[in-house]
Design an enzyme around this catalytic site. Structure first.
Site, mmCIF file in Angstrom:
data_model
loop_
_atom_site.group_PDB
_atom_site.id
_atom_site.type_symbol
_atom_site.label_atom_id
_atom_site.label_comp_id
_atom_site.label_asym_id
_atom_site.label_seq_id
_atom_site.Cartn_x
_atom_site.Cartn_y
_atom_site.Cartn_z
ATOM 1 N N ASP A 35 -20.341 -25.104 -0.924
ATOM 2 C CA ASP A 35 -21.269 -24.529 0.092
ATOM 3 C C ASP A 35 -20.455 -23.816 0.921
ATOM 4 O OD1 ASP A 35 -19.231 -26.289 1.059
ATOM 5 O OD2 ASP A 35 -20.462 -27.659 2.123
ATOM 6 N N HIS A 237 -5.336 -0.409 -11.076
ATOM 7 C CA HIS A 237 -6.013 -1.503 -10.156
ATOM 8 C C HIS A 237 -5.074 -2.502 -10.045
ATOM 9 C CE1 HIS A 237 -9.968 0.672 -11.434
ATOM 10 N NE2 HIS A 237 -9.480 1.381 -10.561
ATOM 11 N N ASP A 254 -2.552 1.443 -1.277
ATOM 12 C CA ASP A 254 -3.919 2.021 -1.259
ATOM 13 C C ASP A 254 -4.920 0.918 -0.539
ATOM 14 O OD1 ASP A 254 -6.508 2.888 -1.730
ATOM 15 O OD2 ASP A 254 -6.286 3.252 -3.963
ATOM 16 N N ASP A 265 -10.125 5.250 3.224
ATOM 17 C CA ASP A 265 -9.362 5.130 1.870
ATOM 18 C C ASP A 265 -8.262 6.024 1.950
ATOM 19 O OD1 ASP A 265 -8.826 4.537 -0.739
ATOM 20 O OD2 ASP A 265 -10.789 5.709 -1.555
ATOM 21 N N HIS A 344 -6.947 9.511 -13.359
ATOM 22 C CA HIS A 344 -8.068 9.569 -12.808
ATOM 23 C C HIS A 344 -8.441 10.996 -12.206
ATOM 24 C CE1 HIS A 344 -6.041 9.391 -8.846
ATOM 25 N NE2 HIS A 344 -5.056 8.633 -9.435
ATOM 26 N N HIS A 348 -13.836 11.215 -4.525
ATOM 27 C CA HIS A 348 -15.063 10.672 -4.595
ATOM 28 C C HIS A 348 -15.640 10.767 -3.382
ATOM 29 C CE1 HIS A 348 -13.325 7.023 -2.880
ATOM 30 N NE2 HIS A 348 -12.301 6.933 -3.601
ATOM 31 N N HIS A 355 -16.533 3.961 -2.859
ATOM 32 C CA HIS A 355 -17.054 4.909 -3.725
ATOM 33 C C HIS A 355 -18.345 5.352 -3.425
ATOM 34 C CE1 HIS A 355 -13.863 3.278 -6.383
ATOM 35 N NE2 HIS A 355 -13.367 4.257 -5.659
ATOM 36 N N GLU A 378 -7.130 12.623 -3.840
ATOM 37 C CA GLU A 378 -6.334 11.584 -4.054
ATOM 38 C C GLU A 378 -5.426 11.954 -5.540
ATOM 39 O OE1 GLU A 378 -7.944 7.686 -5.332
ATOM 40 O OE2 GLU A 378 -9.554 8.430 -4.391
ATOM 41 N N TYR A 382 1.624 9.173 -12.442
ATOM 42 C CA TYR A 382 1.956 7.876 -12.862
ATOM 43 C C TYR A 382 3.053 8.162 -14.277
ATOM 44 C CZ TYR A 382 -2.053 7.551 -9.887
ATOM 45 O OH TYR A 382 -2.797 7.441 -8.649
ATOM 46 N N ARG A 399 0.637 8.264 -5.704
ATOM 47 C CA ARG A 399 -0.597 8.636 -5.130
ATOM 48 C C ARG A 399 -0.480 8.966 -3.691
ATOM 49 N NH1 ARG A 399 -3.452 5.381 -7.447
ATOM 50 N NH2 ARG A 399 -4.192 3.896 -6.001
ATOM 51 N N GLU A 401 -3.404 9.935 -1.086
ATOM 52 C CA GLU A 401 -4.947 10.000 -0.603
ATOM 53 C C GLU A 401 -5.034 10.042 0.931
ATOM 54 O OE1 GLU A 401 -6.972 6.231 -2.075
ATOM 55 O OE2 GLU A 401 -8.786 7.493 -2.181
HETATM 56 N N1 GLY Z 1 -9.460 2.526 -3.117
HETATM 57 C C1 GLY Z 1 -10.147 3.106 -4.238
HETATM 58 C C2 GLY Z 1 -10.053 4.565 -4.757
HETATM 59 O O1 GLY Z 1 -8.945 4.949 -4.171
HETATM 60 O O2 GLY Z 1 -10.884 5.030 -5.239
HETATM 61 MN MN MN Z 2 -10.251 6.712 -3.403
HETATM 62 MN MN MN Z 3 -7.884 4.427 -2.438
#
Ligand code: GLY
Ligand code: MN
Ligand code: MN
Length: 431
Positions: A35, A237, A254, A265, A344, A348, A355, A378, A382, A399, A401
């Site tokens: 609940d 991820h 991140d 982000d 990647h 975005h 996103h 970003e 890697y 990374r 970003e």
């Molecule tokens: N934190 C998600 C991305 O960087 O797209």
């Molecule tokens: Mn991002």
């Molecule tokens: Mn991110």
């Protein structure tokens, strides 16, 4: 909270739907266990049109000569409010959120067919929530059942998303102000994590620093934060955040704050012990240069993908300089040889959703940037451990970003967390 931006958006959408009727429900509550619910998060489209925070609510826009915006929401309930907290109820919600009319959500299934009758077009987010697809189909059937009484059901069902996505893609000044706040809080949180970091700490202890900074400003995590020490950064991820941070390694964070519905982000990567090794620095400077090149490719009239292409060129040259790739630069880019180390894309859209809504391609062409669009930049590298990777580079994942708004002149960077090698080493000094 000012209701005028929400009113303006409803008025714009009413123009778009002509004589039609549009329905936009908010998100259902989600059970976490038995609940107990997950913290409630409204649907982003619904919020964009209403600013109304409660579950069990629906916006209905009735187009035509006398356009009307209607809210269905929970009734006030003395006992439930003692247990669960304040509810506006239709009366207060109507005035507070600037609707023409408001009714109890319990009346939706009886009232909605009346509103639907004799409308040519029903607009909604088709397939967004199967329960709502069913509920609206039932309402259509009620109207169809009144054919002999002369009522006509809509013959056209259209997806609201395309229209709302196009609106959400260009942020208004009200949104920009909130996005700057989300960016400021997130920048401070990343700086706080850098200051707090010590070898031997657990990744979740740095996560706690981020959460502390978000919560003390009223924000929440916009998405599950990544705190990835050493080679964990090569798992894109990674969200377990439960390993110790080793002295010689880097840590990639991140994380972004959501405030008034809007996400920031940011990713930063920094040395656990506060000083970059020569190899870590070499890779870091390549990623940073890739980001600078990407920023320079963002301006009104440029294509969405140009920032990615600019980053890829710098990253690929960097991989050649690191001797991880060999050959002609254009040829390596053409063959996407960088993908082993950069898998990647670079950007975005960013807004109510991390996103965010909005097309990337239309008619097969990458979208052309316009002032007010907001996106991340970003780039990363890697370098997973493998037999052919030199020891000093193995397990380095970086990374960087940041969040930018397209302006008349180019782009403006919202986010300000320490970023250069010098800035990071300075904020991490403990003496
Ligand atoms: N934190 C998600 C991305 O960087 O797209
Ligand atoms: Mn991002
Ligand atoms: Mn991110």
């Amino acid at each position: 909270m000012s209701v005028s931006p929400f009113l303006t958006r409803r008025q714009r959408l009413l123009k778009i739907i002509g004589d039609g009727i549009a329905v936009m429900p908010t998100a259902p509550e989600a059970v976490r266990n038995r609940d107990t619910h997950h913290p409630y998060r409204f649907d982003s489209y619904f919020w964009y049109l209403s600013g109304f925070p409660e579950p069990e609510a629906v916006v209905v826009l009735v187009g035509g000569k006398r356009p009307k915006s209607i809210l269905f929401c929970r009734e006030k309930h003395e006992e439930r409010e003692i247990w669960e907290g304040y509810r506006y109820g239709p009366k207060a919600a109507r005035t507070t959120f600037g609707f023409d009319a408001a009714y109890s959500i319990a009346q939706f299934d009886s009232k909605f067919p009346e509103l639907l009758a004799d409308r040519e077009t029903l607009w909604h987010t088709v397939g967004g929530d199967p329960a709502w697809d069913k509920r609206l189909a039932a309402a259509l059937n009620v109207v169809r059942g009144q054919a002999r009484a002369g009522k006509e059901a809509p013959r056209v069902i259209r997806d609201l998303r395309a229209e709302l996505d196009a609106m959400r893609l260009i942020k208004d000044d009200f949104e920009a102000e909130i996005q700057q706040r989300a960016a400021d809080i997130t920048s401070a949180a990343h700086a706080r994590a850098m200051r707090a970091c010590r070898p031997g700490m657990m990744e979740y202890e740095l996560e706690a620093e981020l959460t502390h900074e978000f919560r003390r400003h009223g924000g929440v995590h916009a998405y599950p934060p990544i705190v990835a020490g050493g080679a964990n950064a090569c798992v894109l991820h990674y969200v377990e955040n439960d390993k110790p941070l080793a002295a010689g390694g880097l840590v990639l964070i991140d994380a972004g704050c959501e405030i008034a519905g809007y996400a920031a982000d940011i990713t930063r990567t920094f040395p656990v012990a506060g000083r970059f090794s020569a190899a870590q620095k070499d890779v870091y400077e390549i990623v940073l240069a890739a980001q600078t090149a990407a920023f320079a490719a963002i301006a009104p009239g440029r294509r969405f993908t140009e920032a990615h292409e600019a980053a890829v060129r710098v990253l690929t040259q960097g991989l050649v300089d690191l001797k991880l790739l060999a050959g002609d630069l254009d040829n390596l880019i053409e063959k996407e040889a960088y993908r082993r180390y950069y898998m990647h894309r670079t950007s975005h859209w960013l807004g109510l959703d991390v996103h965010d809504a909005g097309d990337y391609k239309t008619g097969g062409q990458w979208v052309t940037l316009q002032a007010g669009m907001t996106l991340t930049v970003e780039p990363g590298l890697y370098i997973g451990a493998a037999a052919d990777i030199p020891a000093e580079l193995a397990g380095i994942g970086i990374r960087i970003e940041d969040d930018v708004r397209v302006t008349a002149a180019g782009c403006a960077v919202y986010t300000t967390a320490p970023k250069t090698v010098a800035e990071i080493e300075e904020i991490m000094r403990h003496d």
